[in-house]
Every structure is written in C-alpha cells, then in structure tokens.
Write a protein that holds these residues in place. Structure first.
Motif, PDB file in Angstrom:
ATOM      1  N   LEU A   1     -46.087   8.180  31.339  1.00 51.78           N
ATOM      2  CA  LEU A   1     -46.384   7.223  32.496  1.00 51.78           C
ATOM      3  C   LEU A   1     -45.620   5.652  32.376  1.00 51.78           C
ATOM      4  CD1 LEU A   1     -48.242   6.783  34.865  1.00 51.78           C
ATOM      5  CD2 LEU A   1     -50.118   6.014  33.321  1.00 51.78           C
ATOM      6  N   SER A   2     -45.927   5.440  31.205  1.00 55.11           N
ATOM      7  CA  SER A   2     -45.077   4.430  30.506  1.00 55.11           C
ATOM      8  C   SER A   2     -44.233   3.601  30.612  1.00 55.11           C
ATOM      9  CB  SER A   2     -45.767   3.782  28.918  1.00 55.11           C
ATOM     10  OG  SER A   2     -45.564   2.342  29.004  1.00 55.11           O
ATOM     11  N   ASN A   3     -43.335   4.160  30.841  1.00 58.29           N
ATOM     12  CA  ASN A   3     -41.338   4.649  30.532  1.00 58.29           C
ATOM     13  C   ASN A   3     -41.263   4.830  32.286  1.00 58.29           C
ATOM     14  OD1 ASN A   3     -41.291   4.282  27.908  1.00 58.29           O
ATOM     15  ND2 ASN A   3     -40.414   6.692  27.516  1.00 58.29           N
ATOM     16  N   GLY A   4     -42.085   5.960  32.923  1.00 59.67           N
ATOM     17  CA  GLY A   4     -42.269   5.883  34.516  1.00 59.67           C
ATOM     18  C   GLY A   4     -41.758   4.702  34.940  1.00 59.67           C
ATOM     19  N   ILE A   5     -43.280   4.179  34.734  1.00 62.60           N
ATOM     20  CA  ILE A   5     -43.059   2.978  35.700  1.00 62.60           C
ATOM     21  C   ILE A   5     -42.086   1.550  34.943  1.00 62.60           C
ATOM     22  CG2 ILE A   5     -45.828   0.761  35.882  1.00 62.60           C
ATOM     23  CD1 ILE A   5     -47.485   3.129  36.427  1.00 62.60           C
TER      24      ILE A   5
END
Length: 425
Positions: free
Chosen positions: A86-90
């Motif tokens: 999630l972190s890298n995607g957002i």
C-alpha cells in the motif's frame, strides 16, 4: 466566473454498468457550462495489480475521449490484496498526480463496504503521502438491516426507501469519519453531505482545527424525498437518500454552504438506464433477477443553472460565493489550484460566462446524456451558461461546442490546500 469544476462524478466505459461513458459524460458537462471534471476511477484488480498500473491503464483508456480537462479520484477496493504494498502504491500514485482515494462505509451487498480498520490503514498511508481520503458516510450494516426488514414486511414501494436509509445513519458514519481522520492525521473529505447532524459534527471538528472538508449537491439542497419518490420512484433512488423537507436538512445545508462550513457543491452524477431502474416501481430494493435496483441519477446538466438560479438569484448569495463553491474550493482541495479555480495571471484561462437574464425550463429531452430523465424536470431557472473558455480557447458558444473529444488534458494533482471558509458577503 472562473471555469466550473465538478469534483464528484461517475463515468464508465462499460455496457454492464450502463452509465454515461468518458466521452458522453464530459460532453454533457461541457454543454452545461463545466470546464473541469474530477471523476472517480475504479481500480480493477483483475486488470491492474497495483494502483500505479491502474492509473496508467485508466489514463491510456480515457484521455483520447475527454473534451474537458480532468483529474482522477480512485476507488480503493474492499480487497485484502489491495492493501499489499500500500505505502509504495499510494506514494507512486501521488507522484503520478492522483492524490485522492475514496472508500465506502456502506453497500456490503455490493461488496464495496470497507471495515474501519482498513479505512484507518489507508488513511495512515494517505496522510504519510500528503493526500486526501474521501468517504461515503452511511452506516452500512444498519442500512442492510432496515432494507431486509422492509422487504420482509412488504414495504417495497419507492416511498418506503428513505426510511431504510435514515438521516442518523449518515450522522453516525460521519462521526466515525471524523474520529478516524483525527486518529490518523489524515485530511478527510465527506462526499455528498445530506444531513443536519452530519454537518454539525463536521463543524465541530473544523472548530478544533481538523482538516475535514465536505461537499453537498443540488439534489440535497432542493429536492423533497416525499414528492420525488412518488413522482420519479426508482429514478431518484440515490445514496444517501433524498431527505424530506419537513426534517430541516435542506435549510441547514444552505446555511452550511453560505457560511463556508460546506466547501463545495458537486453533482454525484451517476445515471443508469431506464430499463435497469424501471423494476423499482414494483420493488425499490430488488429486481426480478434478485439484483439490487441500482442507485444513481443524472445531475451534471442541471448543475450550473441550479446553483446560479437557486443560490445567487433566489437566495441572494453573491457571485463570489458561487465562484468559491464551484471553482476555487474544489481546485484547492484537490490539488489543482491555482492552475484552476481562479482568474489571475498564471492560471489557465478557464472562464464561465452566464447570461443572467436568460430563463429556461429544465427538460430531459434537451439533455445530451443517456439517462433520458432528470429529477428537475419542469424546474424553472433564471441564468444560463452562455459561453465557456478552456485554456483560453472557446469551448461552449451559445449552446454549441467548439472543441472535440480529446481536447481535454489530465491534471496532475498536488497537495490539497485548505478551502476558503467563512461567509461571503
């Protein structure tokens, strides 16, 4: 006025969904005096495993279709897979110019409700990356219970629908949105506010300095649930439900937009074809095939005339108020200010010119979209979009469009900027 922005609308290139697609929807908006759109895009995990790939796919698909400048909000799916990485995607999505994520607190039967723990986790990541989380605030479990109870009791006429989505179900969910946003430090945006209680909770949070902002829509400012459900039935089955004029929500919302607690007016344009809605006259909840009678109604082509006629002409609100709620504040909150939303050196030359003396009667037969109806059928308005400019070129000219699909450009969003608040005198 600065070019108008609708920051809440839905288009789909799908024969299954049966709503205006990314060509027809923006064309309808352009005919109605809008110059910029920020629609919702769906992250389909079967097509794109990561959010950045979903953004790439959506831009490749829709950019050749859109006549207006546009940004993107992305729905975050109710799926554990979406939480992986999630972190890298957002973070990458924000770098690509998509800084607003939407999650749902309702519609378990449609598979799109998100639990509070998932909302909190996404909020933390959105906050870390300077974005904004948008929430549809209704108490999904309560609504499902009340719907099932109504069906069991045979209360399935359209007039029974509003009682299954009571005002307090929105108020309860807004309270959770406030608390989750406070806990995570996430800038939060409550979509399509419809109730006094929801507004009061947001005002309280704003008074404490919390970054929680909201919008409402013309349908919640103007339409009476009792009259509309009898007249239009399933065609005005929307979420949240329309409210009864006797409950006082309409006047409270007008005060909220006049005083700046409600920062923007948007449309929640989400039309469905008549053939999908029509079974709702017999059962507002379920079609004969057991599928839900769909939510949503067309709103784009009445947006600007209603805001001007009802807000400026009838209520005497100043033009600077209208510029704020349909242009500057949406641009600020969704990271496209000062390129959009304002008339000043360095901004795009987007203009909305209204003929203040023009009178018109709203008719679905005059509309460009596919729905074939409007809940404002027969509504008399004063003031009508006469001309628009988009990036300095004439777009709408006395009812005719001078640009074609593909003229629109994608607007990469930056960080959200707090909206202008307080009363406009």
């Amino acid at each position: 006025l600065p070019g108008a922005i609708d920051a809440h609308c839905h288009f789909e290139n799908s024969d299954v969904v049966n709503i205006d697609d990314w060509t027809i929807g923006p064309m309808a908006a352009a005919y109605a005096g809008v110059t910029t759109l920020i629609p919702f895009a769906h992250w389909n995990l079967d097509i794109a495993k990561t959010l950045p790939h979903a953004i790439e796919h959506k831009l490749k698909e829709v950019t050749p279709q859109v006549v207006l400048d546009f940004g993107l909000h992305f729905f975050f799916p109710n799926n554990p897979t979406a939480l992986e990485g999630l972190s890298n995607g957002i973070r990458e999505a924000a770098r690509m110019g998509v800084n607003s994520i939407k999650m749902m607190m309702a519609y378990k039967k449609r598979g799109i409700i998100s639990r509070d723990d998932r909302i909190a986790k996404v909020m933390e990541q959105v906050a870390d990356n300077g974005g904004i989380l948008m929430l549809h605030c209704e108490s999904g479990d309560v609504i499902d219970y009340l719907e099932e109870k109504a069906i069991a009791e045979g209360k399935i006429h359209p007039r029974h629908f509003p009682s299954t989505v009571p005002a307090w179900s929105e108020e309860e969910a807004v309270n959770r949105a406030v608390l989750l946003g406070s806990m995570t430090g996430c800038t939060t945006y409550v979509v399509h506010l419809s109730t006094i209680g929801g507004l009061e909770r947001i005002k309280q949070a704003q008074s404490l300095g919390q970054r929680i902002w909201t919008e409402t829509c013309p349908q919640y400012l103007l339409l009476d649930a009792d009259e509309a459900m009898e007249r239009f039935g399933p065609y005005v089955k929307i979420g949240p439900s329309l409210r009864s004029l006797t409950e006082g929500h309409h006047e409270a919302l007008w005060r909220g937009v006049a005083e700046g607690y409600i920062s923007a007016i948007a449309t929640d344009h989400s039309p469905k074809l008549a053939e999908d809605k029509e079974p709702g006259w017999e059962n507002i909840f379920l079609r004969p095939d057991g599928q839900p009678v769909p939510w949503g109604a067309p709103q784009l082509e009445t947006f600007i005339p209603l805001v001007y006629s009802e807000g400026v002409v009838k209520r005497g609100l100043p033009l600077t108020w209208m510029a704020r709620v349909v242009a500057e504040n949406p641009a600020r909150m969704f990271g496209i200010y000062p390129r959009k939303g304002v008339i000043q050196p360095g901004a795009d030359a987007d203009l909305l010119i209204i003929d203040p003396e023009a009178t018109n009667t709203i008719r679905a037969s005059d509309h460009y979209g596919k729905a074939g109806m409007t809940p404002f059928e027969g509504w008399e308005v004063q003031g009508w979009p006469w001309m628009t400019l988009l990036r300095g070129r004439v777009l709408l000219n006395k009812g005719e469009l001078e640009q074609k699909p593909g003229y629109g450009q994608f607007l990469a969003a930056g960080d959200p900027v707090p909206p202008i608040s307080g009363r406009v005198d």
